[in-house]
Design an enzyme around this catalytic site. Structure first.
Site, PDB file in Angstrom:
ATOM      1  N   MET A  50     -13.216  30.460 -16.541  1.00  0.00           N
ATOM      2  CA  MET A  50     -12.609  31.786 -16.483  1.00  0.00           C
ATOM      3  C   MET A  50     -13.459  32.865 -17.141  1.00  0.00           C
ATOM      4  O   MET A  50     -12.940  33.785 -17.751  1.00  0.00           O
ATOM      5  CB  MET A  50     -11.201  31.736 -17.096  1.00  0.00           C
ATOM      6  CG  MET A  50     -10.245  30.885 -16.281  1.00  0.00           C
ATOM      7  SD  MET A  50     -10.206  31.412 -14.540  1.00  0.00           S
ATOM      8  CE  MET A  50      -9.017  30.289 -13.840  1.00  0.00           C
ATOM      9  N   ARG A  51     -14.769  32.731 -17.014  1.00  0.00           N
ATOM     10  CA  ARG A  51     -15.679  33.770 -17.521  1.00  0.00           C
ATOM     11  C   ARG A  51     -16.661  34.136 -16.424  1.00  0.00           C
ATOM     12  O   ARG A  51     -17.041  33.284 -15.620  1.00  0.00           O
ATOM     13  CB  ARG A  51     -16.483  33.234 -18.713  1.00  0.00           C
ATOM     14  CG  ARG A  51     -15.676  32.967 -19.946  1.00  0.00           C
ATOM     15  CD  ARG A  51     -16.564  32.328 -21.006  1.00  0.00           C
ATOM     16  NE  ARG A  51     -17.632  33.198 -21.438  1.00  0.00           N
ATOM     17  CZ  ARG A  51     -17.524  34.090 -22.422  1.00  0.00           C
ATOM     18  NH1 ARG A  51     -16.389  34.208 -23.078  1.00  0.00           N
ATOM     19  NH2 ARG A  51     -18.539  34.852 -22.764  1.00  0.00           N
TER      20      ARG A  51
ATOM     21  N   ASN B 158     -18.718  27.972  -7.083  1.00  0.00           N
ATOM     22  CA  ASN B 158     -17.419  28.257  -7.700  1.00  0.00           C
ATOM     23  C   ASN B 158     -16.330  27.913  -6.702  1.00  0.00           C
ATOM     24  O   ASN B 158     -16.525  28.040  -5.494  1.00  0.00           O
ATOM     25  CB  ASN B 158     -17.331  29.744  -8.053  1.00  0.00           C
ATOM     26  CG  ASN B 158     -15.992  30.110  -8.669  1.00  0.00           C
ATOM     27  OD1 ASN B 158     -15.493  29.408  -9.561  1.00  0.00           O
ATOM     28  ND2 ASN B 158     -15.380  31.181  -8.200  1.00  0.00           N
TER      29      ASN B 158
ATOM     30  N   ARG C 238     -22.251  38.440 -24.365  1.00  0.00           N
ATOM     31  CA  ARG C 238     -22.087  37.504 -23.240  1.00  0.00           C
ATOM     32  C   ARG C 238     -23.427  36.871 -22.889  1.00  0.00           C
ATOM     33  O   ARG C 238     -23.508  35.696 -22.530  1.00  0.00           O
ATOM     34  CB  ARG C 238     -21.537  38.246 -22.015  1.00  0.00           C
ATOM     35  CG  ARG C 238     -20.068  38.624 -22.135  1.00  0.00           C
ATOM     36  CD  ARG C 238     -19.632  39.451 -20.934  1.00  0.00           C
ATOM     37  NE  ARG C 238     -19.905  38.772 -19.685  1.00  0.00           N
ATOM     38  CZ  ARG C 238     -20.405  39.352 -18.588  1.00  0.00           C
ATOM     39  NH1 ARG C 238     -20.687  40.629 -18.584  1.00  0.00           N
ATOM     40  NH2 ARG C 238     -20.616  38.651 -17.505  1.00  0.00           N
TER      41      ARG C 238
ATOM     42  N   LEU D  87     -20.316  34.988 -15.173  1.00  0.00           N
ATOM     43  CA  LEU D  87     -21.679  34.686 -15.605  1.00  0.00           C
ATOM     44  C   LEU D  87     -22.501  35.967 -15.606  1.00  0.00           C
ATOM     45  O   LEU D  87     -22.314  36.845 -14.765  1.00  0.00           O
ATOM     46  CB  LEU D  87     -22.322  33.670 -14.658  1.00  0.00           C
ATOM     47  CG  LEU D  87     -21.610  32.329 -14.506  1.00  0.00           C
ATOM     48  CD1 LEU D  87     -22.444  31.407 -13.625  1.00  0.00           C
ATOM     49  CD2 LEU D  87     -21.333  31.679 -15.855  1.00  0.00           C
TER      50      LEU D  87
ATOM     51  N   ASN E 232      -9.986  19.991 -10.784  1.00  0.00           N
ATOM     52  CA  ASN E 232     -11.128  19.991  -9.853  1.00  0.00           C
ATOM     53  C   ASN E 232     -12.267  19.143 -10.405  1.00  0.00           C
ATOM     54  O   ASN E 232     -12.913  18.404  -9.648  1.00  0.00           O
ATOM     55  CB  ASN E 232     -11.585  21.417  -9.559  1.00  0.00           C
ATOM     56  CG  ASN E 232     -10.741  22.057  -8.468  1.00  0.00           C
ATOM     57  OD1 ASN E 232     -10.825  21.680  -7.297  1.00  0.00           O
ATOM     58  ND2 ASN E 232      -9.887  22.993  -8.861  1.00  0.00           N
TER      59      ASN E 232
ATOM     60  N   GLN F  71      -5.929  21.008  -1.479  1.00  0.00           N
ATOM     61  CA  GLN F  71      -7.103  21.252  -0.621  1.00  0.00           C
ATOM     62  C   GLN F  71      -8.350  21.529  -1.460  1.00  0.00           C
ATOM     63  O   GLN F  71      -9.458  21.165  -1.069  1.00  0.00           O
ATOM     64  CB  GLN F  71      -6.837  22.408   0.348  1.00  0.00           C
ATOM     65  CG  GLN F  71      -5.665  22.159   1.280  1.00  0.00           C
ATOM     66  CD  GLN F  71      -5.771  20.825   2.010  1.00  0.00           C
ATOM     67  OE1 GLN F  71      -6.846  20.464   2.501  1.00  0.00           O
ATOM     68  NE2 GLN F  71      -4.675  20.087   2.059  1.00  0.00           N
TER      69      GLN F  71
ATOM     70  N   HIS G  77     -12.444  28.975  -5.617  1.00  0.00           N
ATOM     71  CA  HIS G  77     -11.516  30.086  -5.787  1.00  0.00           C
ATOM     72  C   HIS G  77     -10.283  29.813  -4.921  1.00  0.00           C
ATOM     73  O   HIS G  77     -10.424  29.442  -3.755  1.00  0.00           O
ATOM     74  CB  HIS G  77     -12.192  31.393  -5.374  1.00  0.00           C
ATOM     75  CG  HIS G  77     -11.312  32.582  -5.533  1.00  0.00           C
ATOM     76  ND1 HIS G  77     -11.011  33.114  -6.766  1.00  0.00           N
ATOM     77  CD2 HIS G  77     -10.630  33.326  -4.628  1.00  0.00           C
ATOM     78  CE1 HIS G  77     -10.196  34.149  -6.611  1.00  0.00           C
ATOM     79  NE2 HIS G  77      -9.946  34.292  -5.322  1.00  0.00           N
TER      80      HIS G  77
HETATM   81  C1  GAR Z   1      -8.074  26.289  -9.675  1.00  0.00           C
HETATM   82  O1  GAR Z   1      -6.976  26.632  -8.879  1.00  0.00           O
HETATM   83  C2  GAR Z   1      -9.269  27.145  -9.343  1.00  0.00           C
HETATM   84  O2  GAR Z   1      -9.372  27.433  -7.969  1.00  0.00           O
HETATM   85  C3  GAR Z   1      -8.962  28.383 -10.132  1.00  0.00           C
HETATM   86  O3  GAR Z   1      -8.453  27.909 -11.360  1.00  0.00           O
HETATM   87  C4  GAR Z   1      -7.818  26.659 -11.142  1.00  0.00           C
HETATM   88  C5  GAR Z   1      -8.419  25.656 -12.085  1.00  0.00           C
HETATM   89  O4  GAR Z   1      -7.715  24.460 -11.999  1.00  0.00           O
HETATM   90  N1  GAR Z   1     -10.112  29.185 -10.331  1.00  0.00           N
HETATM   91  C6  GAR Z   1     -10.076  30.512 -10.383  1.00  0.00           C
HETATM   92  O5  GAR Z   1      -9.053  31.158 -10.268  1.00  0.00           O
HETATM   93  C7  GAR Z   1     -11.426  31.173 -10.596  1.00  0.00           C
HETATM   94  N2  GAR Z   1     -11.310  32.574 -10.401  1.00  0.00           N
HETATM   95  P1  GAR Z   1      -8.322  23.115 -12.598  1.00  0.00           P
HETATM   96  O6  GAR Z   1      -8.722  23.433 -14.037  1.00  0.00           O
HETATM   97  O7  GAR Z   1      -7.192  22.143 -12.550  1.00  0.00           O
HETATM   98  O8  GAR Z   1      -9.500  22.700 -11.762  1.00  0.00           O
END
Ligand code: GAR
Length: 216
Positions: free
Chosen positions: A92-93, A109, A67, A95, A16, A175, A111
């Site tokens: 993956m943390r 964010n 944290r 805030l 992303n 997407q 998701h």
């Molecule tokens: C993505 O699918 C994102 O939507 C998800 O982690 C992946 C990161 O991929 N995020 C979550 O699950 C947040 N709760 P990337 O490092 O290739 O962008």
């Protein structure tokens, strides 16, 4: 148009982040990634940033007692860099409330589910197991909850009978790479207004009449 400064937080692969960097470089996004921060030393996201000449910093959570202290260190970096918008891209943390308050409606964010369905982790597999016929992804502003903030943009994809968590994840990810730059663009253009839980997007196109998705 003014170009806004982005700070991206990422924990892993960084695809992303890459989509955002590419859109910015292509000139289709009035936004520039100024800094990438990761809580994981060898996150590929850091490497992607460096390749684009973007400052990349690892902040080790183990070096902080709480944290809150970790978040203060990250906020200090973002403050020095004067970022206008913080983008969580596979970060993956959770805030802390102080971080959320400091950047109210200025943290996004992404998701990999159609929120409010399937918040949390491993959601593509949960969508397959649940038997939903559509899944997708959401970009939302971050609030104090887990994946609960006001929704900016969503994309829906069909779920097929032979899907696995992996095949559905790949379909959703394509997407994600479209909607994240688009959400940032809408923000940068000043077109988003948060009204309670709702994010109003000025000048958004709409499909009238009988437009609908159906699967199967
Ligand atoms: C993505 O699918 C994102 O939507 C998800 O982690 C992946 C990161 O991929 N995020 C979550 O699950 C947040 N709760 P990337 O490092 O290739 O962008």
């Amino acid at each position: 148009m003014k170009t806004i400064a982005l700070g991206v937080l990422a924990s892993g692969r960084g695809s992303n982040l890459q989509a955002i960097l590419d859109a910015s470089q292509a000139g289709s996004l009035p936004a520039t990634v100024r800094i990438v921060v990761s809580d994981v030393a060898d996150a590929h996201a850091l490497e992607r940033a460096r390749r684009h000449g973007v400052e990349a910093r690892h902040v080790d959570p183990k070096a902080f007692p709480t944290r809150e202290a970790f978040d203060r260190a990250v906020m200090a970096i973002l403050g020095e860099t004067r970022v206008d918008l913080v983008c969580l891209a596979g970060f993956m943390r959770l805030l802390t409330p102080a971080f959320v308050a400091a950047y109210r409606h200025r943290i996004m964010n992404i998701h990999p589910a159609l929120l409010p369905a399937f918040p949390g982790l491993h959601v593509q597999g949960k969508a397959v197991d649940h038997g939903v016929k559509f899944a997708g992804c959401t970009v939302h502003f971050v609030d104090e909850g887990v994946d609960t903030g006001p929704i900016i943009i969503q994309a829906a994809v069909p779920v097929y009978d032979d899907d696995t968590a992996e095949t559905l994840s790949a379909r959703i990810l394509r997407q994600e790479h479209r909607i994240y730059p688009r959400a940032i663009q809408l923000f940068a253009e000043g077109r988003l207004e948060v009204q309670g839980r709702r994010v109003i997007c000025r000048g958004a196109a709409r499909a009238e009449g009988t437009a609908a998705l159906m699967n199967p």
